[in-house]
Design a protein around this motif. Structure first.
Motif, PDB file in Angstrom:
ATOM      1  N   LEU A  14       0.835  -1.211   0.000  1.00  0.00           N
ATOM      2  CA  LEU A  14       0.000   0.000   0.000  1.00  0.00           C
ATOM      3  C   LEU A  14       0.867   1.257   0.000  1.00  0.00           C
ATOM      4  CD1 LEU A  14      -2.731   1.479   0.314  1.00  0.00           C
ATOM      5  CD2 LEU A  14      -2.433   1.298   2.774  1.00  0.00           C
ATOM      6  N   VAL A  15       1.821   1.300   0.958  1.00  0.00           N
ATOM      7  CA  VAL A  15       2.675   2.484   1.068  1.00  0.00           C
ATOM      8  C   VAL A  15       3.544   2.627  -0.187  1.00  0.00           C
ATOM      9  CG1 VAL A  15       4.567   3.490   2.392  1.00  0.00           C
ATOM     10  CG2 VAL A  15       2.650   2.454   3.575  1.00  0.00           C
ATOM     11  N   LEU A  18       1.736   4.281  -3.082  1.00  0.00           N
ATOM     12  CA  LEU A  18       1.616   5.733  -2.965  1.00  0.00           C
ATOM     13  C   LEU A  18       2.941   6.395  -3.306  1.00  0.00           C
ATOM     14  CD1 LEU A  18      -0.355   5.761   0.392  1.00  0.00           C
ATOM     15  CD2 LEU A  18      -1.280   5.952  -1.892  1.00  0.00           C
ATOM     16  N   LEU A  19       4.049   5.774  -2.841  1.00  0.00           N
ATOM     17  CA  LEU A  19       5.360   6.352  -3.118  1.00  0.00           C
ATOM     18  C   LEU A  19       5.665   6.304  -4.612  1.00  0.00           C
ATOM     19  CD1 LEU A  19       7.431   4.991  -0.111  1.00  0.00           C
ATOM     20  CD2 LEU A  19       6.543   7.289  -0.470  1.00  0.00           C
ATOM     21  N   ASN A  21       3.535   6.442  -6.953  1.00  0.00           N
ATOM     22  CA  ASN A  21       2.712   7.448  -7.614  1.00  0.00           C
ATOM     23  C   ASN A  21       3.309   8.842  -7.468  1.00  0.00           C
ATOM     24  OD1 ASN A  21       0.554   8.240  -9.122  1.00  0.00           O
ATOM     25  ND2 ASN A  21      -0.814   8.475  -7.380  1.00  0.00           N
ATOM     26  N   ILE A  22       3.881   9.137  -6.306  1.00  0.00           N
ATOM     27  CA  ILE A  22       4.502  10.455  -6.132  1.00  0.00           C
ATOM     28  C   ILE A  22       5.817  10.520  -6.906  1.00  0.00           C
ATOM     29  CG2 ILE A  22       5.521  12.038  -4.463  1.00  0.00           C
ATOM     30  CD1 ILE A  22       3.570  10.980  -2.402  1.00  0.00           C
ATOM     31  N   ARG A  25       6.190  10.766 -10.915  1.00  0.00           N
ATOM     32  CA  ARG A  25       6.070  12.025 -11.651  1.00  0.00           C
ATOM     33  C   ARG A  25       7.450  12.625 -11.886  1.00  0.00           C
ATOM     34  NH1 ARG A  25       0.517  11.428 -12.567  1.00  0.00           N
ATOM     35  NH2 ARG A  25       0.191   9.829 -11.027  1.00  0.00           N
ATOM     36  N   SER A 112       1.042   5.460 -13.566  1.00  0.00           N
ATOM     37  CA  SER A 112      -0.294   5.012 -13.162  1.00  0.00           C
ATOM     38  C   SER A 112      -0.362   3.499 -13.175  1.00  0.00           C
ATOM     39  CB  SER A 112      -1.346   5.564 -14.121  1.00  0.00           C
ATOM     40  OG  SER A 112      -1.291   6.956 -14.138  1.00  0.00           O
ATOM     41  N   THR A 115       1.394   2.052 -10.103  1.00  0.00           N
ATOM     42  CA  THR A 115       0.646   2.336  -8.877  1.00  0.00           C
ATOM     43  C   THR A 115      -0.547   1.396  -8.761  1.00  0.00           C
ATOM     44  OG1 THR A 115       1.204   4.637  -9.271  1.00  0.00           O
ATOM     45  CG2 THR A 115      -0.411   4.187  -7.576  1.00  0.00           C
ATOM     46  N   LEU A 119      -1.303  -1.663  -6.057  1.00  0.00           N
ATOM     47  CA  LEU A 119      -2.531  -1.598  -5.264  1.00  0.00           C
ATOM     48  C   LEU A 119      -3.388  -2.834  -5.487  1.00  0.00           C
ATOM     49  CD1 LEU A 119      -3.801   2.076  -5.454  1.00  0.00           C
ATOM     50  CD2 LEU A 119      -3.222   0.790  -3.424  1.00  0.00           C
TER      51      LEU A 119
ATOM     52  N   LEU B 163      -8.947   7.138  -3.526  1.00  0.00           N
ATOM     53  CA  LEU B 163      -7.697   7.468  -4.212  1.00  0.00           C
ATOM     54  C   LEU B 163      -7.596   6.689  -5.513  1.00  0.00           C
ATOM     55  CD1 LEU B 163      -4.791   8.772  -4.118  1.00  0.00           C
ATOM     56  CD2 LEU B 163      -4.050   6.632  -3.141  1.00  0.00           C
ATOM     57  N   LEU B 167      -7.137   7.930  -9.301  1.00  0.00           N
ATOM     58  CA  LEU B 167      -6.001   7.482 -10.113  1.00  0.00           C
ATOM     59  C   LEU B 167      -6.467   6.900 -11.431  1.00  0.00           C
ATOM     60  CD1 LEU B 167      -3.737   5.655  -7.524  1.00  0.00           C
ATOM     61  CD2 LEU B 167      -3.287   7.790  -8.689  1.00  0.00           C
ATOM     62  N   ALA B 171      -5.604   8.071 -15.026  1.00  0.00           N
ATOM     63  CA  ALA B 171      -4.864   7.198 -15.951  1.00  0.00           C
ATOM     64  C   ALA B 171      -5.620   7.030 -17.260  1.00  0.00           C
ATOM     65  CB  ALA B 171      -4.626   5.833 -15.303  1.00  0.00           C
ATOM     66  N   VAL B 262      -1.872  15.654  -7.082  1.00  0.00           N
ATOM     67  CA  VAL B 262      -1.315  14.303  -6.977  1.00  0.00           C
ATOM     68  C   VAL B 262      -0.603  14.130  -5.649  1.00  0.00           C
ATOM     69  CG1 VAL B 262       0.408  12.746  -7.939  1.00  0.00           C
ATOM     70  CG2 VAL B 262      -1.101  14.006  -9.452  1.00  0.00           C
ATOM     71  N   LEU B 263       0.211  15.143  -5.322  1.00  0.00           N
ATOM     72  CA  LEU B 263       0.981  15.067  -4.082  1.00  0.00           C
ATOM     73  C   LEU B 263       0.051  14.976  -2.877  1.00  0.00           C
ATOM     74  CD1 LEU B 263       3.946  15.227  -3.113  1.00  0.00           C
ATOM     75  CD2 LEU B 263       3.523  17.639  -2.664  1.00  0.00           C
ATOM     76  N   ASN B 266      -1.943  11.559  -2.512  1.00  0.00           N
ATOM     77  CA  ASN B 266      -1.128  10.459  -1.990  1.00  0.00           C
ATOM     78  C   ASN B 266      -0.679  10.723  -0.557  1.00  0.00           C
ATOM     79  OD1 ASN B 266      -0.694   8.486  -4.258  1.00  0.00           O
ATOM     80  ND2 ASN B 266      -0.242  10.423  -5.242  1.00  0.00           N
ATOM     81  N   LEU B 270      -0.993   8.497   2.765  1.00  0.00           N
ATOM     82  CA  LEU B 270       0.279   8.179   3.429  1.00  0.00           C
ATOM     83  C   LEU B 270       0.258   8.604   4.890  1.00  0.00           C
ATOM     84  CD1 LEU B 270       3.311   8.970   1.104  1.00  0.00           C
ATOM     85  CD2 LEU B 270       2.718   6.816   2.182  1.00  0.00           C
ATOM     86  N   ALA B 273      -1.691   5.847   6.670  1.00  0.00           N
ATOM     87  CA  ALA B 273      -0.888   4.638   6.792  1.00  0.00           C
ATOM     88  C   ALA B 273       0.352   4.904   7.639  1.00  0.00           C
ATOM     89  CB  ALA B 273      -0.490   4.139   5.414  1.00  0.00           C
TER      90      ALA B 273
END
Lengths: 490, 341
Positions: A14-15, A18-19, A21-22, A25, A112, A115, A119, B163, B167, B171, B262-263, B266, B270, B273
């Motif tokens: 999960l984490v 998200l990472l 996805n960030i 970019r 995308s 990510t 997920l 989320l 996404l 996409a 986007v930032l 997420n 985050l 979590a």
């Protein structure tokens, strides 16, 4: 840290998603490598859980520290630990394989894609590990939504195919949720173990019967059990190569697992199987599904679409096997969940290599492939033999148990369907092999190199070897794991 | 329970459902569904489920209607009749409806009575939550403590579901590389102002700060009154959508750029979590907030739970608001991010 493994196996992907996805970019070239590393770590967690389950028995993990009916609980037992290993291993293979395919087909959506990929794996793992009926629904949503997205990334008809899948998938999920709601009305609990203890006194209730029907119908729509299968062929055919390598082997199989879990751990086999007319009806539906899937597969000219119809036939194997309601049948069904995931993975990986090299996935794209790509075709041959059920590949062993179960339960039509489907598979695959062996390669494809890149070939060959290795170790899987799964009464 | 009130609402609800399916105009069907959601919100309120009503009003009657309008704007306004197989699909639909309706009636024959204090749902885990929420978590709103603590793991994944929806919309719809829709007219490279109404713009200008302030209140006050991260996040997102509707997409993007969205989306999840992982690092189970009292100075484990819940609610609000804006921009501009609706 070992105590935290059940949570870690879900939280880590999960984490990471998200990472990705960030960070994607910033530089999308690292997404693939990062995904492969995450999947390796997840596979490590799954293997760690296997060793713990084998030494200490069933693991309970309280999320948020709350005891079971109040909070949400993860339960790892012999059945779902097998599934966890299967899901993480298949997704590791699919992740390694996806690199070149994503770069060629959907370069702009790389971030995308990865990510959603991670997920989806988190969702499938969560559906498997959870001991809470509502938590399962939430994770069904995760895996379904990511699945719709991953399929819609394909070209052309992928949008419409994904839309049809959304409709059927949402109906399925709603039915499941309605069923769980009915259970809550009568019991006030969402925890599977708690429900298992509360329900027996309510088995005569109309509400509980309807809840069971709704949950079953929902799960069947999700797994594309005949006649709720219509969404599957197009969705899996027009999906990007890298998507179908992940989605096709896992989604339907995890839904079969959910069905087994609901029948054994929420309700009981006595409740589910006590009306023999219902039992026979489901086995008949499975028989019709197997026959329809096999015949439809034979009619296809698109290689990938042919494989999708085979999935529908195989779902019939597993559902039928469970509803034979005897030891051998259920053993066969559980074993077939694993084996079919591996076979489907192997075939879709080959289909992906064909698409990568020739730009299409028609059966005629395979002309003369034994000469052009001998290694890929070796893997294909092995997978085909496994689908037919030739020993010592995996397909033989589960089919053997299913056959035993059907004979034991005197369900001769199921035996006939299994034999028929094996013959159809033989016909189907030998026809392709003949064409790939004897026909001259299409001159238009002469420019392509000998084999696909290493990152695609290694998964193809590795999975093919896996088909043999798992097949030869079927005994171990049955003795160490599956025999604990089957309730004592059967 | 006021039965005549319930009866009227349910009657209107069924009428709305029929009308939405009956209507050939997709825009009107969307509007009717908005009314449907509003009636649902009334019904939830009447049942005492105020938090659910709040969500239904914000999501169902609010933003999802805007999304539907955006989709209708880019597709077509009326249903095109099927060319073949019309009767077959109608009959199959009728059959499915009859079976499901029959099953529901059959199941309802064994339901406990409405608001019966001795029904199973009121006797099993629900009393535990009601009796112990103050002792366990110091949060008076039971819904919040169940949502963010007892069953906080579900809520984390529900946020992830939202989320994921954002996404996927991004996409599938976002056209990277091709900045503008080639078929649309532009004015010296700048988009044509499709609609400028000074009345709408002025009103929106006055409303937006109040809407945003209210959204923050809903997030922060979720412990004590109905509300929380989801509702507050949707309202916050809706304020930006209002700007988009009254002005144009450029105006929204100038204040809420795509990378920022986007930032934030997420980061929100985050944060949720991350609080869970922090509990793991400190040696407790995932999301077992009590242990955070070790790092939060001067708090007892009970208060640590309360504070951590505020933390996760803020995470939910950040993620949800960013996703709502992102979905709106992507659907309203067909992924081109230049103009639309």
């Amino acid at each position: 840290m070992n105590d935290q493994l059940p949570a870690l196996i879900i939280v880590l992907p999960l984490v990471s998603a998200l990472l990705v996805n960030i960070a994607g970019r910033v530089g999308r070239s690292y997404c693939w490598l990062f995904t492969v590393l995450v999947m390796t770590a997840v596979t490590g967690c799954a293997l760690g859980l296997v060793s713990r389950v084998m030494t200490q028995g069933i693991i309970h993990y309280r999320l948020g520290g709350w005891p079971a009916p109040v909070g949400i609980e993860y339960v790892v037992d012999h059945l779902n630990v097998l599934m966890l290993v299967l899901i993480s291993a298949v997704s590791l293979v699919a992740a390694i394989y996806s690199g070149p395919a994503v770069q060629r087909e959907i370069p702009e959506q790389t971030t995308s894609f990865y990510t959603l990929f991670i997920l989806l794996v988190a969702g499938l793992l969560g559906m498997t590990i959870t001991g809470d009926a509502f938590n399962l629904y939430v994770l069904v949503e995760i895996s379904a939504l990511t699945g719709y997205g991953l399929i819609a990334l394909g070209q052309g008809r992928a949008f419409l195919a994904s839309f049809n899948y959304i409709i059927m998938g949402t109906v399925g999920a709603c039915f499941y949720l309605l069923g769980v709601g009915h259970l809550y009305i009568k019991t006030g609990s969402l925890n599977m173990k708690d429900l298992y203890q509360l329900l027996p006194s309510l088995y005569s209730s109309e509400t509980i019967a309807v809840a069971f029907i709704l949950i079953l119908a929902g799960v069947w729509a999700k797994m594309a059990f005949f006649p709720l299968h219509t969404w599957l062929p197009n969705a899996y055919t027009y999906a990007p190569t890298a998507t179908s390598a992940l989605v096709a082997p896992l989604m339907t199989k995890v839904s079969v697992y959910v069905m087994i879990r609901i029948i054994f751990s929420v309700f009981s086999p006595e409740f589910a199987f006590h009306i023999s007319a219902v039992r026979h009806l489901v086995v008949w539906m499975a028989v019709v599904g197997i026959v329809t899937g096999s015949v439809m597969a034979l009619l296809q000219t698109d290689f990938k679409k042919m494989l999708t119809y085979l999935i529908i036939a195989e779902v019939g194997y597993m559902v039928g096997g469970v509803w034979l309601a005897n030891r051998a049948g259920i053993t066969g069904a559980v074993l077939h969940v694993i084996n079919d995931a591996l076979m489907t993975l192997s075939l879709f990986l080959v289909a992906g290599v064909v698409t990568y090299r020739t730009g299409g996935h028609q059966v005629r794209n395979l002309q003369g492939f034994y000469r052009i790509m001998p290694w890929t075709m070796a893997a294909f041959t092995l997978a085909a033999l496994s689908m037919i059920g030739v020993p010592p590949t995996v397909g033989f062993f589960s089919k053997w148990y299913l056959m035993l179960g059907a004979i034991h339960g005197a369900q001769w039509h199921f035996v006939a369907a299994l034999v028929f489907s094996s013959l159809m598979n033989a016909l189907l695959f030998f026809r392709i092999m003949e064409m790939a062996f004897f026909d001259a390669p299409d001159p238009a494809q002469a420019w392509v190199g000998p084999e696909a890149p290493v990152s695609m070939m290694a998964p193809v060959l590795g999975t093919a070897v896996g088909l043999l290795a798992v097949g030869l170790n079927s005994r171990v899987i049955v003795d160490r794991f599956i025999q604990f799964v089957i309730p004592a009464g059967l | 329970m006021i039965w005549c009130f319930d009866f009227i609402i349910l009657l209107m609800l069924v009428t709305c459902a029929f009308a939405a399916i009956w209507s050939k105009g997709l825009l009107s069907a969307g509007m009717i569904l908005s009314a449907y959601s509003f009636l649902m919100a009334l019904l939830w309120t009447e049942m005492g489920a105020v938090d659910v009503a709040f969500t239904e009003a914000a999501v169902g009657a609010g933003v999802s209607t805007v999304f539907m309008i955006a989709v209708v704007y880019h597709t077509r306004r009326f249903i095109q009749p099927r060319r073949y197989g019309r009767m077959f699909f109608k009959l199959m639909g009728l059959l499915a409806t009859l079976i499901l309706g029959g099953l529901s009636l059959y199941a309802a024959s064994d339901f406990p009575s409405w608001a019966d204090p001795s029904e199973p749902a009121s006797l099993h885990v629900a009393p535990y939550y009601i009796e112990n929420t103050i002792r366990d978590t110091a949060v008076p709103n039971v819904v919040t403590s169940v949502l963010a603590d007892y069953r906080g793991f579900d809520t984390m994944f529900e946020t992830t579901v939202i989320l994921t929806a954002g996404l996927v919309a991004h996409a599938v719809l976002r056209r990277l590389g091709r900045r503008r829709d080639p078929n649309r007219k532009t004015n010296d490279g700048r988009p044509v102002e499709a609609h400028t109404s000074i009345v709408v713009q002025r009103i929106a200008r006055i409303m937006v700060p109040f809407i945003q302030l209210y959204a923050l209140y809903v997030v922060a006050h979720g412990h004590h009154s109905p509300g929380g991260g989801f509702q507050g996040g949707v309202i916050l997102g809706a304020s930006f959508i209002l700007v988009g509707l009254a002005y144009n997409i450029q105006t929204v993007l100038a204040r809420f750029s795509e990378p920022l969205g986007v930032l934030l989306a997420n980061t929100g999840v985050l944060l949720y979590a991350g609080i869970g992982v922090a509990c793991m690092v400190l040696g407790a189970n995932f999301l077992d907030y009590g242990i955070l009292s070790r790092v939060l100075p001067g708090t007892s484990p009970v208060m640590a739970r309360s504070h951590a819940m505020l933390g996760v609610e803020i995470g939910v609000a950040i993620a949800v608001s960013a996703i709502m804006v992102s979905i709106y921009i992507n659907t309203a501009s067909k992924g081109y991010h230049d103009q639309g609706l």
